[in-house]
Design a protein around this motif. Structure first.
Motif, PDB file in Angstrom:
ATOM      1  N   GLY A 140     -11.255  14.958  27.992  1.00  0.00           N
ATOM      2  CA  GLY A 140     -10.914  14.479  29.329  1.00  0.00           C
ATOM      3  C   GLY A 140      -9.445  14.610  29.671  1.00  0.00           C
ATOM      4  N   ASP A 141      -8.688  15.335  28.849  1.00  0.00           N
ATOM      5  CA  ASP A 141      -7.247  15.489  29.058  1.00  0.00           C
ATOM      6  C   ASP A 141      -6.966  16.769  29.842  1.00  0.00           C
ATOM      7  OD1 ASP A 141      -4.521  15.617  28.970  1.00  0.00           O
ATOM      8  OD2 ASP A 141      -4.330  15.381  26.804  1.00  0.00           O
ATOM      9  N   PRO A 142      -6.519  16.671  31.103  1.00  0.00           N
ATOM     10  CA  PRO A 142      -6.272  17.888  31.896  1.00  0.00           C
ATOM     11  C   PRO A 142      -5.137  18.742  31.345  1.00  0.00           C
ATOM     12  CG  PRO A 142      -5.501  15.929  33.067  1.00  0.00           C
ATOM     13  CD  PRO A 142      -6.260  15.446  31.883  1.00  0.00           C
ATOM     14  N   VAL A 143      -4.141  18.109  30.714  1.00  0.00           N
ATOM     15  CA  VAL A 143      -3.031  18.876  30.146  1.00  0.00           C
ATOM     16  C   VAL A 143      -3.521  19.727  28.979  1.00  0.00           C
ATOM     17  CG1 VAL A 143      -0.744  18.737  29.099  1.00  0.00           C
ATOM     18  CG2 VAL A 143      -1.395  17.086  30.848  1.00  0.00           C
ATOM     19  N   PHE A 144      -4.447  19.183  28.182  1.00  0.00           N
ATOM     20  CA  PHE A 144      -5.011  19.950  27.075  1.00  0.00           C
ATOM     21  C   PHE A 144      -5.737  21.190  27.593  1.00  0.00           C
ATOM     22  CE2 PHE A 144      -8.956  20.828  24.722  1.00  0.00           C
ATOM     23  CZ  PHE A 144      -8.418  21.297  23.529  1.00  0.00           C
ATOM     24  N   TRP A 145      -6.541  21.033  28.628  1.00  0.00           N
ATOM     25  CA  TRP A 145      -7.279  22.173  29.175  1.00  0.00           C
ATOM     26  C   TRP A 145      -6.340  23.187  29.813  1.00  0.00           C
ATOM     27  CZ3 TRP A 145     -11.822  23.016  27.397  1.00  0.00           C
ATOM     28  CH2 TRP A 145     -12.640  21.956  27.016  1.00  0.00           C
ATOM     29  N   LYS A 146      -5.265  22.710  30.437  1.00  0.00           N
ATOM     30  CA  LYS A 146      -4.276  23.632  30.994  1.00  0.00           C
ATOM     31  C   LYS A 146      -3.592  24.407  29.880  1.00  0.00           C
ATOM     32  CE  LYS A 146      -1.728  25.519  34.153  1.00  0.00           C
ATOM     33  NZ  LYS A 146      -2.319  26.520  35.092  1.00  0.00           N
ATOM     34  N   ARG A 151      -0.191  30.674  18.502  1.00  0.00           N
ATOM     35  CA  ARG A 151       0.792  29.693  18.042  1.00  0.00           C
ATOM     36  C   ARG A 151       2.111  29.800  18.814  1.00  0.00           C
ATOM     37  NH1 ARG A 151       4.709  31.630  14.708  1.00  0.00           N
ATOM     38  NH2 ARG A 151       4.493  33.735  13.898  1.00  0.00           N
ATOM     39  N   SER A 152       2.067  30.367  19.997  1.00  0.00           N
ATOM     40  CA  SER A 152       3.269  30.505  20.828  1.00  0.00           C
ATOM     41  C   SER A 152       3.919  29.140  21.052  1.00  0.00           C
ATOM     42  CB  SER A 152       2.902  31.144  22.167  1.00  0.00           C
ATOM     43  OG  SER A 152       1.819  30.456  22.769  1.00  0.00           O
ATOM     44  N   TYR A 180       2.172  21.424  23.113  1.00  0.00           N
ATOM     45  CA  TYR A 180       1.582  20.124  23.453  1.00  0.00           C
ATOM     46  C   TYR A 180       1.371  19.287  22.194  1.00  0.00           C
ATOM     47  CZ  TYR A 180      -1.371  16.828  26.024  1.00  0.00           C
ATOM     48  OH  TYR A 180      -1.889  15.690  26.615  1.00  0.00           O
ATOM     49  N   MET A 181       1.014  19.940  21.094  1.00  0.00           N
ATOM     50  CA  MET A 181       0.914  19.249  19.809  1.00  0.00           C
ATOM     51  C   MET A 181       2.280  18.699  19.395  1.00  0.00           C
ATOM     52  SD  MET A 181       0.093  21.041  16.133  1.00  0.00           S
ATOM     53  CE  MET A 181       1.537  22.079  16.384  1.00  0.00           C
ATOM     54  N   TYR A 182       3.301  19.521  19.504  1.00  0.00           N
ATOM     55  CA  TYR A 182       4.663  19.097  19.154  1.00  0.00           C
ATOM     56  C   TYR A 182       5.130  17.947  20.040  1.00  0.00           C
ATOM     57  CZ  TYR A 182       9.787  19.483  19.524  1.00  0.00           C
ATOM     58  OH  TYR A 182      11.127  19.212  19.598  1.00  0.00           O
ATOM     59  N   ASP A 183       4.846  18.032  21.315  1.00  0.00           N
ATOM     60  CA  ASP A 183       5.261  16.993  22.257  1.00  0.00           C
ATOM     61  C   ASP A 183       4.616  15.647  21.916  1.00  0.00           C
ATOM     62  OD1 ASP A 183       6.493  16.061  24.780  1.00  0.00           O
ATOM     63  OD2 ASP A 183       4.437  15.942  25.494  1.00  0.00           O
ATOM     64  N   ASN A 184       3.332  15.660  21.584  1.00  0.00           N
ATOM     65  CA  ASN A 184       2.642  14.414  21.238  1.00  0.00           C
ATOM     66  C   ASN A 184       3.125  13.843  19.906  1.00  0.00           C
ATOM     67  OD1 ASN A 184       0.186  13.485  23.045  1.00  0.00           O
ATOM     68  ND2 ASN A 184       0.262  15.718  23.151  1.00  0.00           N
ATOM     69  N   ALA A 185       3.425  14.706  18.951  1.00  0.00           N
ATOM     70  CA  ALA A 185       3.828  14.230  17.633  1.00  0.00           C
ATOM     71  C   ALA A 185       5.263  13.718  17.614  1.00  0.00           C
ATOM     72  CB  ALA A 185       3.666  15.348  16.606  1.00  0.00           C
ATOM     73  N   ILE A 186       6.191  14.436  18.240  1.00  0.00           N
ATOM     74  CA  ILE A 186       7.620  14.123  18.127  1.00  0.00           C
ATOM     75  C   ILE A 186       8.091  13.141  19.186  1.00  0.00           C
ATOM     76  CG2 ILE A 186       9.941  15.105  18.071  1.00  0.00           C
ATOM     77  CD1 ILE A 186       8.140  15.860  15.694  1.00  0.00           C
ATOM     78  N   PHE A 187       7.649  13.317  20.417  1.00  0.00           N
ATOM     79  CA  PHE A 187       8.172  12.510  21.521  1.00  0.00           C
ATOM     80  C   PHE A 187       7.272  11.330  21.891  1.00  0.00           C
ATOM     81  CE2 PHE A 187      10.007  16.777  22.285  1.00  0.00           C
ATOM     82  CZ  PHE A 187      11.343  16.449  22.123  1.00  0.00           C
ATOM     83  N   ARG A 188       5.977  11.450  21.639  1.00  0.00           N
ATOM     84  CA  ARG A 188       5.052  10.365  22.009  1.00  0.00           C
ATOM     85  C   ARG A 188       4.538   9.587  20.795  1.00  0.00           C
ATOM     86  NH1 ARG A 188       1.554  13.091  27.001  1.00  0.00           N
ATOM     87  NH2 ARG A 188       3.290  14.315  27.854  1.00  0.00           N
ATOM     88  N   TYR A 189       4.920  10.015  19.596  1.00  0.00           N
ATOM     89  CA  TYR A 189       4.560   9.319  18.355  1.00  0.00           C
ATOM     90  C   TYR A 189       3.040   9.154  18.215  1.00  0.00           C
ATOM     91  CZ  TYR A 189       9.478   8.192  18.854  1.00  0.00           C
ATOM     92  OH  TYR A 189      10.844   8.280  19.047  1.00  0.00           O
ATOM     93  N   ARG A 190       2.298  10.189  18.605  1.00  0.00           N
ATOM     94  CA  ARG A 190       0.843  10.171  18.485  1.00  0.00           C
ATOM     95  C   ARG A 190       0.423  11.233  17.476  1.00  0.00           C
ATOM     96  NH1 ARG A 190      -2.592  10.029  23.771  1.00  0.00           N
ATOM     97  NH2 ARG A 190      -3.989   9.146  22.200  1.00  0.00           N
ATOM     98  N   ILE A 193      -5.209  18.181  18.162  1.00  0.00           N
ATOM     99  CA  ILE A 193      -4.858  19.425  18.858  1.00  0.00           C
ATOM    100  C   ILE A 193      -4.650  20.547  17.852  1.00  0.00           C
ATOM    101  CG2 ILE A 193      -3.167  20.528  20.378  1.00  0.00           C
ATOM    102  CD1 ILE A 193      -2.582  17.729  21.538  1.00  0.00           C
ATOM    103  N   ALA A 194      -3.944  20.236  16.744  1.00  0.00           N
ATOM    104  CA  ALA A 194      -3.709  21.244  15.705  1.00  0.00           C
ATOM    105  C   ALA A 194      -5.015  21.717  15.090  1.00  0.00           C
ATOM    106  CB  ALA A 194      -2.795  20.661  14.628  1.00  0.00           C
ATOM    107  N   THR A 195      -5.955  20.821  14.901  1.00  0.00           N
ATOM    108  CA  THR A 195      -7.253  21.188  14.322  1.00  0.00           C
ATOM    109  C   THR A 195      -8.022  22.118  15.244  1.00  0.00           C
ATOM    110  OG1 THR A 195      -7.353  19.060  13.153  1.00  0.00           O
ATOM    111  CG2 THR A 195      -9.419  20.277  13.404  1.00  0.00           C
TER     112      THR A 195
END
Length: 308
Positions: free
Chosen positions: A77-83, A241-242, A264-274, A281-283
């Motif tokens: 349900g995440d629109p950013v993921f689909w984008k 992996r761009s 998006y994986m990097y953004d969630n891990a480093i900046f959002r602590y998720r 996302i990596a999987t």
């Protein structure tokens, strides 16, 4: 000779006989074991650990909370993921131009004429340049006020658009920047492959009347199958992996329009602590790579069997 000496001699003969019989198995295993141990420690174990983290909620420190498939449900349900996934498809499709362009540039450079070494070095240059430098250079090219393209078009009365600030064009501008060094890499692979092409087969085909496109498709390309395989696989992995160019040129913007799965994986891990969500996302990205490469390998093996 005592009984103990007889037993020891028989054991030595048995051991040496065993080594001789199984040396074709023991020798490869002895060489592969250290490399496989390092590969397992630094590649396989992190992959398994990342997949395990995708089932938990974790901020990087503190306790982990088991959430099962909740991270994957949220992805649906995440629109950013689909984008980001859609942009990765754009990268994948357009990046496949790199092997094609690299092949034709390699054919052009595979000549014995004066100054061709200098021309080869100019085409080789993008491969040795850092992705960060490529991103900065193209960001300057695209600058609508002071960029090179805008400066060249200004006397003609043409206003250059702000590509990296446009939601519809930012992704394609970054892909074009990425094609520059990727084409150089594919060109190097094909130049190496062209050195191993059998000139006698080429000459025989020309005597039979083959030339131009027919000679390339039926004679040259089959001998470049190994180079094509490496070029396509590396290009696909590079497209999926761009990250570097997106991070340098737009940071996923504007409004996540140029985001890709790796960033998006990097953004969630480093900046959002998720960490758990980023691992999910990596999987997904890992599975996409595996499925595509497995399909490509099966197709390649099928073609190899058919050509025998």
């Amino acid at each position: 000779m005592t009984e103990i000496q007889v037993l020891s001699n028989s054991r030595r003969r048995t051991g040496s006989t065993f080594l001789r019989k199984h040396q074709l198995i023991i020798a490869p295993v002895a060489f592969i074991t250290p490399a496989f141990a390092m590969f397992s420690l630094f590649v396989i174990y992190p992959i398994i650990q990342s997949i395990g983290l995708s089932f938990v909620e974790w901020q990087g420190i503190g306790p982990q909370t088991w959430v099962g498939l909740d991270n994957y449900r949220e992805l649906l349900g995440d629109p950013v993921f689909w984008k980001a996934l859609t942009n990765n498809v754009y990268w994948l499709v357009l990046f496949l131009l790199a092997p094609v362009l690299g092949l034709f540039i390699a054919l052009f450079l595979n000549q014995n004429v004066f100054g061709i070494r200098l021309v080869k070095s100019l085409f080789f240059f993008p491969f040795v340049v850092s992705q960060i430098v490529v991103g900065l250079v193209f960001a300057w090219f695209y600058d609508p006020a002071f960029g090179l393209l805008a400066t060249m078009l200004e006397p003609l009365g043409v206003k250059f658009p702000a590509i990296l600030s446009n939601e519809n064009w930012a992704t394609f501008g970054i892909i074009l920047a990425g094609l520059w060094p990727q084409t150089a890499y594919c060109m190097i692979l094909y130049l190496t492959g062209l050195n191993s092409v059998n000139p006698e087969v080429i000459e025989a085909a020309r005597l039979d009347g083959a030339k131009g496109w027919r000679l390339l498709v039926n004679i040259v390309l089959p001998q470049l199958r190994a180079a094509t395989f490496i070029a396509v696989v590396v290009t696909i992995i590079g497209a999926l992996r761009s990250f570097d160019l997106v991070a340098i040129m737009t940071g996923g913007g504007p409004y996540n329009s140029s985001n890709v799965l790796a960033y998006y994986m990097y953004d969630n891990a480093i900046f959002r602590y998720r960490m758990g969500y980023a691992s999910a996302i990596a999987t997904i990205l890992f599975l996409i790579m595996d499925l595509y490469i497995a399909w490509f390998l099966m197709r390649l093996l099928k073609n190899e069997k058919g050509s025998r």
